[in-house]
Write a protein that holds these residues in place. Structure first.
Motif, PDB file in Angstrom:
ATOM      1  N   PHE A  55       2.878  12.325   3.258  1.00  0.00           N
ATOM      2  CA  PHE A  55       2.412  10.999   2.855  1.00  0.00           C
ATOM      3  C   PHE A  55       1.376  11.124   1.751  1.00  0.00           C
ATOM      4  O   PHE A  55       0.326  11.692   1.942  1.00  0.00           O
ATOM      5  N   SER A  56       1.687  10.559   0.583  1.00  0.00           N
ATOM      6  CA  SER A  56       0.716  10.606  -0.500  1.00  0.00           C
ATOM      7  C   SER A  56      -0.203   9.388  -0.444  1.00  0.00           C
ATOM      8  O   SER A  56      -1.349   9.460  -0.838  1.00  0.00           O
ATOM      9  N   GLU A  57       0.300   8.271   0.038  1.00  0.00           N
ATOM     10  CA  GLU A  57      -0.527   7.088   0.227  1.00  0.00           C
ATOM     11  C   GLU A  57      -0.119   6.515   1.569  1.00  0.00           C
ATOM     12  O   GLU A  57       1.060   6.251   1.808  1.00  0.00           O
ATOM     13  N   VAL A  58      -1.075   6.341   2.457  1.00  0.00           N
ATOM     14  CA  VAL A  58      -0.679   6.029   3.812  1.00  0.00           C
ATOM     15  C   VAL A  58      -0.102   4.626   3.948  1.00  0.00           C
ATOM     16  O   VAL A  58       1.070   4.488   4.187  1.00  0.00           O
ATOM     17  N   MET A  59      -0.853   3.578   3.763  1.00  0.00           N
ATOM     18  CA  MET A  59      -0.269   2.268   3.993  1.00  0.00           C
ATOM     19  C   MET A  59      -0.931   1.204   3.154  1.00  0.00           C
ATOM     20  O   MET A  59      -2.112   1.282   2.851  1.00  0.00           O
ATOM     21  N   TYR A  60      -0.146   0.250   2.808  1.00  0.00           N
ATOM     22  CA  TYR A  60      -0.665  -0.997   2.265  1.00  0.00           C
ATOM     23  C   TYR A  60       0.293  -2.087   2.691  1.00  0.00           C
ATOM     24  O   TYR A  60       1.385  -1.816   3.168  1.00  0.00           O
ATOM     25  N   GLU A  61      -0.110  -3.323   2.557  1.00  0.00           N
ATOM     26  CA  GLU A  61       0.761  -4.424   2.950  1.00  0.00           C
ATOM     27  C   GLU A  61       1.322  -5.094   1.725  1.00  0.00           C
ATOM     28  O   GLU A  61       0.691  -5.133   0.683  1.00  0.00           O
ATOM     29  N   ARG A  62       2.530  -5.618   1.877  1.00  0.00           N
ATOM     30  CA  ARG A  62       3.181  -6.331   0.787  1.00  0.00           C
ATOM     31  C   ARG A  62       3.946  -7.502   1.365  1.00  0.00           C
ATOM     32  O   ARG A  62       4.632  -7.362   2.372  1.00  0.00           O
ATOM     33  N   PHE A  63       3.812  -8.627   0.726  1.00  0.00           N
ATOM     34  CA  PHE A  63       4.589  -9.791   1.111  1.00  0.00           C
ATOM     35  C   PHE A  63       5.870  -9.738   0.312  1.00  0.00           C
ATOM     36  O   PHE A  63       5.860  -9.748  -0.904  1.00  0.00           O
ATOM     37  N   LEU A  72       4.805   2.627   3.367  1.00  0.00           N
ATOM     38  CA  LEU A  72       4.373   4.018   3.271  1.00  0.00           C
ATOM     39  C   LEU A  72       4.946   4.583   1.987  1.00  0.00           C
ATOM     40  O   LEU A  72       6.149   4.455   1.734  1.00  0.00           O
ATOM     41  N   ARG A  73       4.131   5.210   1.180  1.00  0.00           N
ATOM     42  CA  ARG A  73       4.632   5.944   0.018  1.00  0.00           C
ATOM     43  C   ARG A  73       4.673   7.404   0.420  1.00  0.00           C
ATOM     44  O   ARG A  73       3.688   7.961   0.864  1.00  0.00           O
ATOM     45  N   SER A  75       6.158  11.520  -0.403  1.00  0.00           N
ATOM     46  CA  SER A  75       6.599  12.480  -1.406  1.00  0.00           C
ATOM     47  C   SER A  75       7.086  13.724  -0.702  1.00  0.00           C
ATOM     48  O   SER A  75       6.475  14.186   0.254  1.00  0.00           O
ATOM     49  N   LYS A  76       8.201  14.253  -1.190  1.00  0.00           N
ATOM     50  CA  LYS A  76       8.698  15.552  -0.720  1.00  0.00           C
ATOM     51  C   LYS A  76       9.357  16.205  -1.918  1.00  0.00           C
ATOM     52  O   LYS A  76      10.369  15.741  -2.399  1.00  0.00           O
ATOM     53  N   GLY A  77       8.753  17.252  -2.414  1.00  0.00           N
ATOM     54  CA  GLY A  77       9.263  17.852  -3.638  1.00  0.00           C
ATOM     55  C   GLY A  77       9.181  16.827  -4.758  1.00  0.00           C
ATOM     56  O   GLY A  77       8.172  16.163  -4.950  1.00  0.00           O
ATOM     57  N   ALA A  78      10.277  16.674  -5.475  1.00  0.00           N
ATOM     58  CA  ALA A  78      10.315  15.723  -6.582  1.00  0.00           C
ATOM     59  C   ALA A  78      10.660  14.306  -6.123  1.00  0.00           C
ATOM     60  O   ALA A  78      10.621  13.374  -6.905  1.00  0.00           O
ATOM     61  N   ILE A  79      11.009  14.156  -4.852  1.00  0.00           N
ATOM     62  CA  ILE A  79      11.424  12.841  -4.359  1.00  0.00           C
ATOM     63  C   ILE A  79      10.208  12.041  -3.928  1.00  0.00           C
ATOM     64  O   ILE A  79       9.408  12.491  -3.119  1.00  0.00           O
ATOM     65  N   ARG A  80      10.078  10.865  -4.489  1.00  0.00           N
ATOM     66  CA  ARG A  80       9.031   9.922  -4.118  1.00  0.00           C
ATOM     67  C   ARG A  80       9.730   8.693  -3.570  1.00  0.00           C
ATOM     68  O   ARG A  80      10.573   8.111  -4.238  1.00  0.00           O
ATOM     69  N   SER A  81       9.417   8.323  -2.347  1.00  0.00           N
ATOM     70  CA  SER A  81      10.092   7.182  -1.749  1.00  0.00           C
ATOM     71  C   SER A  81       9.075   6.232  -1.139  1.00  0.00           C
ATOM     72  O   SER A  81       7.919   6.595  -0.922  1.00  0.00           O
ATOM     73  N   GLN A  82       9.529   5.021  -0.901  1.00  0.00           N
ATOM     74  CA  GLN A  82       8.706   4.025  -0.226  1.00  0.00           C
ATOM     75  C   GLN A  82       9.454   3.579   1.021  1.00  0.00           C
ATOM     76  O   GLN A  82      10.640   3.280   0.954  1.00  0.00           O
ATOM     77  N   TRP A  83       8.762   3.546   2.141  1.00  0.00           N
ATOM     78  CA  TRP A  83       9.333   3.142   3.417  1.00  0.00           C
ATOM     79  C   TRP A  83       8.666   1.841   3.818  1.00  0.00           C
ATOM     80  O   TRP A  83       7.440   1.777   3.942  1.00  0.00           O
ATOM     81  N   TYR A  84       9.469   0.800   4.049  1.00  0.00           N
ATOM     82  CA  TYR A  84       8.965  -0.536   4.376  1.00  0.00           C
ATOM     83  C   TYR A  84       9.204  -0.825   5.858  1.00  0.00           C
ATOM     84  O   TYR A  84      10.335  -0.743   6.330  1.00  0.00           O
ATOM     85  N   PHE A  85       8.145  -1.177   6.564  1.00  0.00           N
ATOM     86  CA  PHE A  85       8.226  -1.517   7.978  1.00  0.00           C
ATOM     87  C   PHE A  85       7.887  -2.990   8.149  1.00  0.00           C
ATOM     88  O   PHE A  85       6.913  -3.478   7.563  1.00  0.00           O
ATOM     89  N   ASP A  86       8.683  -3.696   8.937  1.00  0.00           N
ATOM     90  CA  ASP A  86       8.400  -5.090   9.238  1.00  0.00           C
ATOM     91  C   ASP A  86       7.062  -5.156   9.968  1.00  0.00           C
ATOM     92  O   ASP A  86       6.868  -4.492  10.979  1.00  0.00           O
ATOM     93  N   SER A  87       6.128  -5.953   9.453  1.00  0.00           N
ATOM     94  CA  SER A  87       4.787  -6.007  10.032  1.00  0.00           C
ATOM     95  C   SER A  87       4.788  -6.568  11.450  1.00  0.00           C
ATOM     96  O   SER A  87       3.956  -6.188  12.267  1.00  0.00           O
TER      97      SER A  87
END
Length: 159
Positions: A55-63, A72-73, A75-87
């Motif tokens: 985890f490069s950035e732990v959490m923030y909220e987005r509407f 959750l942002r 990173s693993k190697g060159a892959i950067r992904s964002q994981w969205y969880f229903d609040s």
């Protein structure tokens, strides 16, 4: 494993050393370096990682379109992904990540997790929709079993 009514079962794997794909009618497929890297980067068994390495950035909220989501942002190697969880439910709703298309460059994909149902006390998505610029693939689950016996043979490439 991905089961298709026709032509059969497509099996993709990574044993910690070598990625492979077995096509039901064409046998073992040769993989480009980019395809191998994509399979390896998508696997989480190739190295032990601690939470601060992933985890490069732990959490923030987005509407997002009427839904409040925790993001959750990762990173693993060159892959950067964002994981969205229903609040509200805390369930995984969406993953956004790049994929390597080899000589055709890179593209962004979205993986949507839908139709959650409780199975043996565990909430599972019964529909997974992967959307890329060229296609949409929908995986609909029709059966979930836990604690099924698995052998080492299940993880070996098909000859």
């Amino acid at each position: 494993k991905t089961f298709f009514q026709r032509p059969g079962t497509l099996v993709q794997g990574f044993d910690g050393v070598r990625p492979w794909v077995h096509h039901p009618t064409r046998g073992n497929l040769p993989l480009t370096e980019a395809q191998q890297r994509s399979i390896i980067d998508g696997a989480w068994i190739d190295r032990v990682a601690t939470i601060d390495q992933v985890f490069s950035e732990v959490m923030y909220e987005r509407f997002d379109g009427g839904t409040n989501r925790h993001v959750l942002r990762m990173s693993k190697g060159a892959i950067r992904s964002q994981w969205y969880f229903d609040s509200a439910t805390k369930r995984l709703a969406l993953i956004e990540r790049p994929i390597d298309l080899g000589p055709r460059g890179k593209a962004a994909i979205q993986i949507h997790f839908e139709d959650y149902r409780e199975t043996d006390g565990i909430w599972m998505p019964w529909k997974v929709r992967t959307v890329s610029p060229k296609e949409e693939v929908v995986l609909v689950v029709n059966k979930v079993e836990f604690n099924v016996e698995v052998s080492d043979e299940d993880f070996k490439p098909t000859p």
